[in-house]
Design a protein around this motif. Sequence first.
Motif, PDB file in Angstrom:
ATOM      1  N   GLU A 179       0.848  -1.190   0.000  1.00 57.91           N
ATOM      2  CA  GLU A 179       0.000   0.000   0.000  1.00 57.91           C
ATOM      3  C   GLU A 179       0.883   1.239   0.000  1.00 57.91           C
ATOM      4  O   GLU A 179       1.920   1.273   0.661  1.00 57.91           O
ATOM      5  CB  GLU A 179      -0.883   0.016   1.262  1.00 57.91           C
ATOM      6  N   GLU A 180       0.471   2.265  -0.727  1.00 56.92           N
ATOM      7  CA  GLU A 180       1.227   3.501  -0.658  1.00 56.92           C
ATOM      8  C   GLU A 180       0.636   4.389   0.426  1.00 56.92           C
ATOM      9  O   GLU A 180      -0.550   4.353   0.703  1.00 56.92           O
ATOM     10  CB  GLU A 180       1.295   4.239  -1.985  1.00 56.92           C
ATOM     11  N   GLU A 181       1.508   5.139   1.064  1.00 54.55           N
ATOM     12  CA  GLU A 181       1.071   6.030   2.127  1.00 54.55           C
ATOM     13  C   GLU A 181       0.362   7.227   1.493  1.00 54.55           C
ATOM     14  O   GLU A 181       0.896   7.896   0.629  1.00 54.55           O
ATOM     15  CB  GLU A 181       2.277   6.527   2.928  1.00 54.55           C
ATOM     16  N   ARG A 182      -0.834   7.470   1.937  1.00 56.95           N
ATOM     17  CA  ARG A 182      -1.598   8.601   1.412  1.00 56.95           C
ATOM     18  C   ARG A 182      -1.284   9.823   2.265  1.00 56.95           C
ATOM     19  O   ARG A 182      -1.413   9.784   3.476  1.00 56.95           O
ATOM     20  CB  ARG A 182      -3.085   8.305   1.441  1.00 56.95           C
ATOM     21  N   VAL A 183      -0.871  10.875   1.593  1.00 55.11           N
ATOM     22  CA  VAL A 183      -0.559  12.123   2.272  1.00 55.11           C
ATOM     23  C   VAL A 183      -1.646  13.121   1.897  1.00 55.11           C
ATOM     24  O   VAL A 183      -1.936  13.321   0.727  1.00 55.11           O
ATOM     25  CB  VAL A 183       0.833  12.648   1.843  1.00 55.11           C
ATOM     26  N   SER A 184      -2.235  13.732   2.919  1.00 52.62           N
ATOM     27  CA  SER A 184      -3.326  14.670   2.653  1.00 52.62           C
ATOM     28  C   SER A 184      -2.792  15.920   1.962  1.00 52.62           C
ATOM     29  O   SER A 184      -1.610  16.276   2.079  1.00 52.62           O
ATOM     30  CB  SER A 184      -4.024  15.057   3.956  1.00 52.62           C
ATOM     31  N   ARG A 185      -3.672  16.576   1.263  1.00 57.87           N
ATOM     32  CA  ARG A 185      -3.311  17.801   0.556  1.00 57.87           C
ATOM     33  C   ARG A 185      -2.881  18.872   1.561  1.00 57.87           C
ATOM     34  O   ARG A 185      -1.942  19.632   1.307  1.00 57.87           O
ATOM     35  CB  ARG A 185      -4.504  18.278  -0.260  1.00 57.87           C
ATOM     36  N   SER A 186      -3.556  18.940   2.696  1.00 56.85           N
ATOM     37  CA  SER A 186      -3.202  19.917   3.734  1.00 56.85           C
ATOM     38  C   SER A 186      -1.794  19.681   4.246  1.00 56.85           C
ATOM     39  O   SER A 186      -1.035  20.637   4.452  1.00 56.85           O
ATOM     40  CB  SER A 186      -4.183  19.832   4.898  1.00 56.85           C
ATOM     41  N   ARG A 187      -1.441  18.418   4.444  1.00 58.42           N
ATOM     42  CA  ARG A 187      -0.090  18.105   4.921  1.00 58.42           C
ATOM     43  C   ARG A 187       0.963  18.493   3.890  1.00 58.42           C
ATOM     44  O   ARG A 187       2.002  19.067   4.235  1.00 58.42           O
ATOM     45  CB  ARG A 187       0.009  16.620   5.239  1.00 58.42           C
ATOM     46  N   ARG A 188       0.686  18.200   2.620  1.00 62.52           N
ATOM     47  CA  ARG A 188       1.627  18.587   1.565  1.00 62.52           C
ATOM     48  C   ARG A 188       1.802  20.095   1.512  1.00 62.52           C
ATOM     49  O   ARG A 188       2.911  20.594   1.323  1.00 62.52           O
ATOM     50  CB  ARG A 188       1.162  18.074   0.206  1.00 62.52           C
ATOM     51  N   LYS A 189       0.711  20.847   1.677  1.00 64.09           N
ATOM     52  CA  LYS A 189       0.786  22.305   1.654  1.00 64.09           C
ATOM     53  C   LYS A 189       1.564  22.832   2.856  1.00 64.09           C
ATOM     54  O   LYS A 189       2.351  23.778   2.719  1.00 64.09           O
ATOM     55  CB  LYS A 189      -0.621  22.909   1.608  1.00 64.09           C
ATOM     56  N   ARG A 190       1.362  22.233   4.046  1.00 67.10           N
ATOM     57  CA  ARG A 190       2.113  22.649   5.233  1.00 67.10           C
ATOM     58  C   ARG A 190       3.606  22.404   5.038  1.00 67.10           C
ATOM     59  O   ARG A 190       4.438  23.252   5.387  1.00 67.10           O
ATOM     60  CB  ARG A 190       1.618  21.913   6.468  1.00 67.10           C
ATOM     61  N   GLU A 191       3.956  21.245   4.484  1.00 69.69           N
ATOM     62  CA  GLU A 191       5.362  20.929   4.245  1.00 69.69           C
ATOM     63  C   GLU A 191       5.961  21.875   3.213  1.00 69.69           C
ATOM     64  O   GLU A 191       7.100  22.330   3.355  1.00 69.69           O
ATOM     65  CB  GLU A 191       5.495  19.483   3.788  1.00 69.69           C
ATOM     66  N   SER A 192       5.194  22.178   2.181  1.00 68.56           N
ATOM     67  CA  SER A 192       5.655  23.096   1.149  1.00 68.56           C
ATOM     68  C   SER A 192       5.886  24.492   1.716  1.00 68.56           C
ATOM     69  O   SER A 192       6.901  25.136   1.430  1.00 68.56           O
ATOM     70  CB  SER A 192       4.639  23.146   0.010  1.00 68.56           C
ATOM     71  N   THR A 193       4.961  24.948   2.543  1.00 74.01           N
ATOM     72  CA  THR A 193       5.086  26.271   3.162  1.00 74.01           C
ATOM     73  C   THR A 193       6.299  26.313   4.088  1.00 74.01           C
ATOM     74  O   THR A 193       7.026  27.313   4.117  1.00 74.01           O
ATOM     75  CB  THR A 193       3.807  26.625   3.943  1.00 74.01           C
ATOM     76  N   ALA A 194       6.531  25.239   4.820  1.00 76.14           N
ATOM     77  CA  ALA A 194       7.686  25.185   5.719  1.00 76.14           C
ATOM     78  C   ALA A 194       8.990  25.270   4.926  1.00 76.14           C
ATOM     79  O   ALA A 194       9.931  25.970   5.339  1.00 76.14           O
ATOM     80  CB  ALA A 194       7.653  23.909   6.552  1.00 76.14           C
ATOM     81  N   LEU A 195       9.050  24.598   3.788  1.00 76.13           N
ATOM     82  CA  LEU A 195      10.258  24.658   2.967  1.00 76.13           C
ATOM     83  C   LEU A 195      10.427  26.040   2.345  1.00 76.13           C
ATOM     84  O   LEU A 195      11.555  26.521   2.190  1.00 76.13           O
ATOM     85  CB  LEU A 195      10.233  23.575   1.891  1.00 76.13           C
ATOM     86  N   GLN A 196       9.327  26.705   1.987  1.00 68.20           N
ATOM     87  CA  GLN A 196       9.420  28.073   1.467  1.00 68.20           C
ATOM     88  C   GLN A 196       9.964  29.010   2.537  1.00 68.20           C
ATOM     89  O   GLN A 196      10.808  29.866   2.251  1.00 68.20           O
ATOM     90  CB  GLN A 196       8.049  28.569   1.010  1.00 68.20           C
ATOM     91  N   GLU A 197       9.488  28.845   3.780  1.00 66.50           N
ATOM     92  CA  GLU A 197       9.972  29.679   4.882  1.00 66.50           C
ATOM     93  C   GLU A 197      11.452  29.423   5.140  1.00 66.50           C
ATOM     94  O   GLU A 197      12.216  30.361   5.398  1.00 66.50           O
ATOM     95  CB  GLU A 197       9.158  29.422   6.139  1.00 66.50           C
ATOM     96  N   LEU A 198      11.870  28.166   5.054  1.00 67.39           N
ATOM     97  CA  LEU A 198      13.283  27.835   5.207  1.00 67.39           C
ATOM     98  C   LEU A 198      14.090  28.469   4.083  1.00 67.39           C
ATOM     99  O   LEU A 198      15.167  29.023   4.309  1.00 67.39           O
ATOM    100  CB  LEU A 198      13.472  26.316   5.214  1.00 67.39           C
TER     101      LEU A 198
END
Length: 103
Positions: free
Chosen positions: A16-35
Motif C-alpha cells: 500500500e502507498e502512504e496517502r498524504v493529505s493535501r493539507s499536509r503537503r501544503k504545510r510541508e511546502s510552506t515550511a520549505l518556502q519559509e526555510l
Amino acid sequence: MPPRRHQWSSAPEGQEEERVSRSRRKRESTALQELGEKLAELPPAAQARLPLPSDLRDALNEYRRISNKEARRRQLQFIGRLMREAEADGALPAILEAWAALE
C-alpha cells in the motif's frame, strides 16, 4: 474485494502507498518556502559555505535581487520547489547541518 490498483500507482505490487493529505503537503511546502526565505536572508559569504545545489543558489541570489512583492512571492514558491527536490535527493539534511554549524 481487494483495493483497486491504478496504473499510475507508484507502490510496488502488494504494498500500500502512504496517502498524504493535501493539507499536509501544503504545510510541508510552506515550511520549505519559509526555510528558503531564511536561507535567502543569509549574507552571501555564509551562503557560499553551505552545500547548496547550483540551481538553488542561483534562485536565492535572484530572490535577493527582486524588489517587486509579487515577484518575490513567486520566487519563494520556486525556491520551495527546489528545496523539495533537494529533500528528495537527500541533500537537505546536509544543508541544514551546515546551516546549524554557521549559527
